[in-house]
Design a protein around this motif. Structure first.
Motif, PDB file in Angstrom:
ATOM      1  N   PHE A  92      -4.288  12.008 -37.625  1.00 24.25           N
ATOM      2  CA  PHE A  92      -5.345  10.698 -37.908  1.00 24.25           C
ATOM      3  C   PHE A  92      -6.307  10.958 -36.567  1.00 24.25           C
ATOM      4  O   PHE A  92      -5.424  10.153 -35.785  1.00 24.25           O
ATOM      5  CB  PHE A  92      -5.699   9.907 -39.018  1.00 24.25           C
ATOM      6  N   THR A  93      -7.568  11.278 -37.013  1.00 25.24           N
ATOM      7  CA  THR A  93      -7.916  11.441 -35.115  1.00 25.24           C
ATOM      8  C   THR A  93      -9.099  10.499 -35.261  1.00 25.24           C
ATOM      9  O   THR A  93     -10.063  11.430 -36.375  1.00 25.24           O
ATOM     10  CB  THR A  93      -8.041  12.648 -33.853  1.00 25.24           C
ATOM     11  N   TYR A  94      -9.512   9.970 -34.496  1.00 27.91           N
ATOM     12  CA  TYR A  94     -11.185   9.531 -34.562  1.00 27.91           C
ATOM     13  C   TYR A  94     -11.168   9.878 -32.928  1.00 27.91           C
ATOM     14  O   TYR A  94     -10.788   9.654 -31.821  1.00 27.91           O
ATOM     15  CB  TYR A  94     -11.232   8.053 -34.138  1.00 27.91           C
ATOM     16  N   ALA A  95     -12.818  10.364 -31.936  1.00 25.76           N
ATOM     17  CA  ALA A  95     -12.505  11.051 -31.709  1.00 25.76           C
ATOM     18  C   ALA A  95     -14.254  10.389 -30.820  1.00 25.76           C
ATOM     19  O   ALA A  95     -14.987  10.405 -31.420  1.00 25.76           O
ATOM     20  CB  ALA A  95     -12.424  11.982 -30.983  1.00 25.76           C
ATOM     21  N   GLN A  96     -14.706   9.939 -30.100  1.00 29.57           N
ATOM     22  CA  GLN A  96     -16.246   9.516 -29.248  1.00 29.57           C
ATOM     23  C   GLN A  96     -16.338  10.713 -27.765  1.00 29.57           C
ATOM     24  O   GLN A  96     -15.515  10.052 -26.814  1.00 29.57           O
ATOM     25  CB  GLN A  96     -16.303   8.196 -29.237  1.00 29.57           C
ATOM     26  N   SER A  97     -17.151  11.022 -28.011  1.00 29.86           N
ATOM     27  CA  SER A  97     -17.689  11.751 -26.990  1.00 29.86           C
ATOM     28  C   SER A  97     -18.634  11.856 -26.336  1.00 29.86           C
ATOM     29  O   SER A  97     -19.792  11.604 -26.796  1.00 29.86           O
ATOM     30  CB  SER A  97     -17.677  13.595 -26.177  1.00 29.86           C
ATOM     31  N   ASN A  98     -19.378  12.005 -25.205  1.00 34.67           N
ATOM     32  CA  ASN A  98     -20.104  11.742 -23.818  1.00 34.67           C
ATOM     33  C   ASN A  98     -20.491  12.766 -23.210  1.00 34.67           C
ATOM     34  O   ASN A  98     -20.180  12.865 -21.807  1.00 34.67           O
ATOM     35  CB  ASN A  98     -20.951  10.312 -23.907  1.00 34.67           C
ATOM     36  N   ALA A  99     -21.596  13.818 -23.789  1.00 33.06           N
ATOM     37  CA  ALA A  99     -22.162  14.193 -22.468  1.00 33.06           C
ATOM     38  C   ALA A  99     -22.952  13.906 -21.904  1.00 33.06           C
ATOM     39  O   ALA A  99     -24.325  13.725 -21.851  1.00 33.06           O
ATOM     40  CB  ALA A  99     -22.245  15.620 -22.969  1.00 33.06           C
ATOM     41  N   ASP A 100     -22.718  13.956 -20.433  1.00 28.29           N
ATOM     42  CA  ASP A 100     -24.263  13.439 -19.583  1.00 28.29           C
ATOM     43  C   ASP A 100     -24.787  14.620 -18.513  1.00 28.29           C
ATOM     44  O   ASP A 100     -23.792  15.486 -18.124  1.00 28.29           O
ATOM     45  CB  ASP A 100     -23.877  12.103 -19.111  1.00 28.29           C
ATOM     46  N   ASP A 101     -26.011  14.242 -18.300  1.00 29.16           N
ATOM     47  CA  ASP A 101     -25.975  15.147 -17.538  1.00 29.16           C
ATOM     48  C   ASP A 101     -25.886  16.828 -17.391  1.00 29.16           C
ATOM     49  O   ASP A 101     -25.714  17.852 -16.821  1.00 29.16           O
ATOM     50  CB  ASP A 101     -25.837  14.628 -16.196  1.00 29.16           C
ATOM     51  N   GLN A 102     -26.498  17.182 -18.635  1.00 29.60           N
ATOM     52  CA  GLN A 102     -26.129  18.139 -19.410  1.00 29.60           C
ATOM     53  C   GLN A 102     -27.202  18.936 -18.832  1.00 29.60           C
ATOM     54  O   GLN A 102     -28.360  18.574 -18.207  1.00 29.60           O
ATOM     55  CB  GLN A 102     -26.966  18.127 -20.998  1.00 29.60           C
ATOM     56  N   ILE A 103     -27.212  20.572 -18.557  1.00 33.17           N
ATOM     57  CA  ILE A 103     -28.379  21.271 -17.377  1.00 33.17           C
ATOM     58  C   ILE A 103     -29.289  22.132 -18.352  1.00 33.17           C
ATOM     59  O   ILE A 103     -28.944  22.804 -19.510  1.00 33.17           O
ATOM     60  CB  ILE A 103     -27.146  22.356 -17.104  1.00 33.17           C
ATOM     61  N   LEU A 104     -30.507  21.608 -18.695  1.00 40.27           N
ATOM     62  CA  LEU A 104     -31.228  22.154 -18.886  1.00 40.27           C
ATOM     63  C   LEU A 104     -32.841  22.848 -17.826  1.00 40.27           C
ATOM     64  O   LEU A 104     -32.984  22.664 -17.242  1.00 40.27           O
ATOM     65  CB  LEU A 104     -32.211  20.907 -19.790  1.00 40.27           C
ATOM     66  N   LEU A 105     -33.697  23.781 -18.711  1.00 36.77           N
ATOM     67  CA  LEU A 105     -34.223  24.017 -17.955  1.00 36.77           C
ATOM     68  C   LEU A 105     -35.842  23.555 -18.275  1.00 36.77           C
ATOM     69  O   LEU A 105     -36.039  23.788 -19.421  1.00 36.77           O
ATOM     70  CB  LEU A 105     -34.349  25.667 -18.156  1.00 36.77           C
ATOM     71  N   VAL A 106     -36.134  23.160 -17.668  1.00 36.13           N
ATOM     72  CA  VAL A 106     -37.603  21.686 -17.659  1.00 36.13           C
ATOM     73  C   VAL A 106     -38.544  22.584 -17.282  1.00 36.13           C
ATOM     74  O   VAL A 106     -38.981  22.983 -16.455  1.00 36.13           O
ATOM     75  CB  VAL A 106     -36.565  20.502 -17.132  1.00 36.13           C
ATOM     76  N   PRO A 107     -39.662  21.995 -17.539  1.00 41.25           N
ATOM     77  CA  PRO A 107     -41.251  22.539 -17.372  1.00 41.25           C
ATOM     78  C   PRO A 107     -41.251  21.844 -16.508  1.00 41.25           C
ATOM     79  O   PRO A 107     -41.109  20.362 -16.478  1.00 41.25           O
ATOM     80  CB  PRO A 107     -41.758  22.564 -18.919  1.00 41.25           C
ATOM     81  N   LEU A 108     -42.638  22.777 -15.726  1.00 42.23           N
ATOM     82  CA  LEU A 108     -42.932  21.625 -14.339  1.00 42.23           C
ATOM     83  C   LEU A 108     -44.657  21.398 -14.904  1.00 42.23           C
ATOM     84  O   LEU A 108     -45.076  21.916 -15.055  1.00 42.23           O
ATOM     85  CB  LEU A 108     -42.633  21.721 -13.052  1.00 42.23           C
TER      86      LEU A 108
ATOM     87  N   ALA B  31     -30.859  17.235 -17.090  1.00 43.72           N
ATOM     88  CA  ALA B  31     -31.909  16.202 -18.217  1.00 43.72           C
ATOM     89  C   ALA B  31     -30.715  15.808 -19.125  1.00 43.72           C
ATOM     90  O   ALA B  31     -32.109  15.478 -19.969  1.00 43.72           O
ATOM     91  CB  ALA B  31     -32.561  16.818 -17.384  1.00 43.72           C
ATOM     92  N   GLY B  32     -30.532  16.150 -19.529  1.00 44.65           N
ATOM     93  CA  GLY B  32     -30.264  15.455 -21.030  1.00 44.65           C
ATOM     94  C   GLY B  32     -28.450  14.750 -22.055  1.00 44.65           C
ATOM     95  O   GLY B  32     -27.776  15.091 -20.901  1.00 44.65           O
ATOM     96  N   SER B  33     -28.189  14.720 -22.783  1.00 46.46           N
ATOM     97  CA  SER B  33     -27.254  13.791 -22.846  1.00 46.46           C
ATOM     98  C   SER B  33     -26.999  13.773 -24.774  1.00 46.46           C
ATOM     99  O   SER B  33     -28.133  13.457 -25.246  1.00 46.46           O
ATOM    100  CB  SER B  33     -27.570  12.207 -22.433  1.00 46.46           C
ATOM    101  N   ILE B  34     -25.913  13.944 -25.029  1.00 49.28           N
ATOM    102  CA  ILE B  34     -25.762  14.014 -26.309  1.00 49.28           C
ATOM    103  C   ILE B  34     -23.802  13.198 -26.599  1.00 49.28           C
ATOM    104  O   ILE B  34     -23.526  13.397 -25.672  1.00 49.28           O
ATOM    105  CB  ILE B  34     -25.023  15.361 -26.873  1.00 49.28           C
ATOM    106  N   GLN B  35     -24.163  12.187 -27.161  1.00 47.78           N
ATOM    107  CA  GLN B  35     -23.206  11.294 -28.135  1.00 47.78           C
ATOM    108  C   GLN B  35     -22.902  12.451 -29.397  1.00 47.78           C
ATOM    109  O   GLN B  35     -23.594  12.077 -30.208  1.00 47.78           O
ATOM    110  CB  GLN B  35     -23.554  10.455 -27.946  1.00 47.78           C
TER     111      GLN B  35
END
Length: 256
Positions: A195-211, A224-228
């Motif tokens: 049995f395995t439990y895992a939690q991950s947080n991806a921070d500083d994701q690299i996204l093409l952001v409109p200006l 500009a992005g984060s995912i948990q």
């Protein structure tokens, strides 16, 4: 072309019931990519002759691409094992890459993990092996080649500049932090459960952001992005039949 050079040194030592192993590694990466494309916006003059000389001069379109990037990686991994009962391992990695922004050329990542074999201390009826384990660590994802640079296109192949992508010298690699824990049980001399439990947080994701149009650019690559995410995984396997003439193993796995 891709060139990768690595050098690894391993040191090991045992003192009584404690055994240790230290590995040091250096890795250098050198990548180069070149592309030249010639195409035509009209038919060739004479069928069957696939050469650029057979294309009308005013119909030729060309494009080229050159990408070169380099990286250096330093690793240090230490493993400690006491009496085959307590296991501890730690890793430090330093990543230096020309893909990172000019102001953030290096990043350090780590991982630490441990395990405890309970059945080395306790006798549990019907259980041959029970192990608890946990780990915590980080890893990174490098930006694409052109993310840190100013990019301004030519409009319709002319010498008129269009609205492009603003460079970002502060661009960092995205960082994934993950915690994982679980246990393994071998029981009744036939079954194995994990049995395995895992939690991950991806921070500083690299996204093409409109200006905003007032900047003079259409967009910019940013951290500009984060995912948990949370994951549960389990598996049960069994040696249904295991003899010299016939072996049959059955497994069930699941995750969410």
């Amino acid at each position: 072309t891709a060139k990768v050079y690595s050098l690894t040194s391993i040191f090991s030592e045992s003192i009584g019931k404690l055994s240790s192993s230290l590995s040091l590694r250096y890795q250098a990466e050198d990548y180069g990519y070149e592309e030249l494309e010639v195409s035509s916006v009209s038919n060739i003059v004479v069928d069957g002759i696939d050469q650029t000389e057979n294309i009308p001069t005013d119909a030729i379109r060309t494009s080229s691409l050159t990408e070169i990037f380099r990286a250096q990686n330093y690793f240090a991994n230490l493993r400690l094992d006491y009496d085959s009962k307590y296991i501890l391992e730690g890793l430090i990695r330093r990543d230096e890459s020309s893909l990172f922004g000019a102001n953030n050329r290096a990043r350090t990542f780590y991982r630490i993990s441990g395990a405890y074999r309970i059945t080395e201390d306790l006798t549990i009826p019907g259980v041959q092996e029970m192990k608890l384990r946990a780990s915590l660590g980080t890893s990174g994802q490098r930006p694409p080649f052109n993310a840190q640079y100013e990019r301004v296109p030519l409009i319709d192949g002319s010498y008129v500049l269009g609205t492009g992508t603003k460079g970002n010298p502060d661009l960092k690699p995205s960082t994934i932090r993950e915690f994982e824990t679980g246990f393994n049980v071998d029981f009744l001399k036939r079954f194995a459960f994990e049995f395995t439990y895992a939690q991950s947080n991806a921070d500083d994701q690299i996204l093409l952001v409109p200006l905003s149009a007032t900047t003079g650019y259409a967009n910019q690559w940013q951290n500009a992005g984060s995912i948990q995410s949370k994951t549960f995984e389990w598996s049960l396997t069994s040696d249904m039949v295991n003899n010299q003439k016939f072996k049959w193993n059955l497994g069930i796995v699941g995750s969410t």
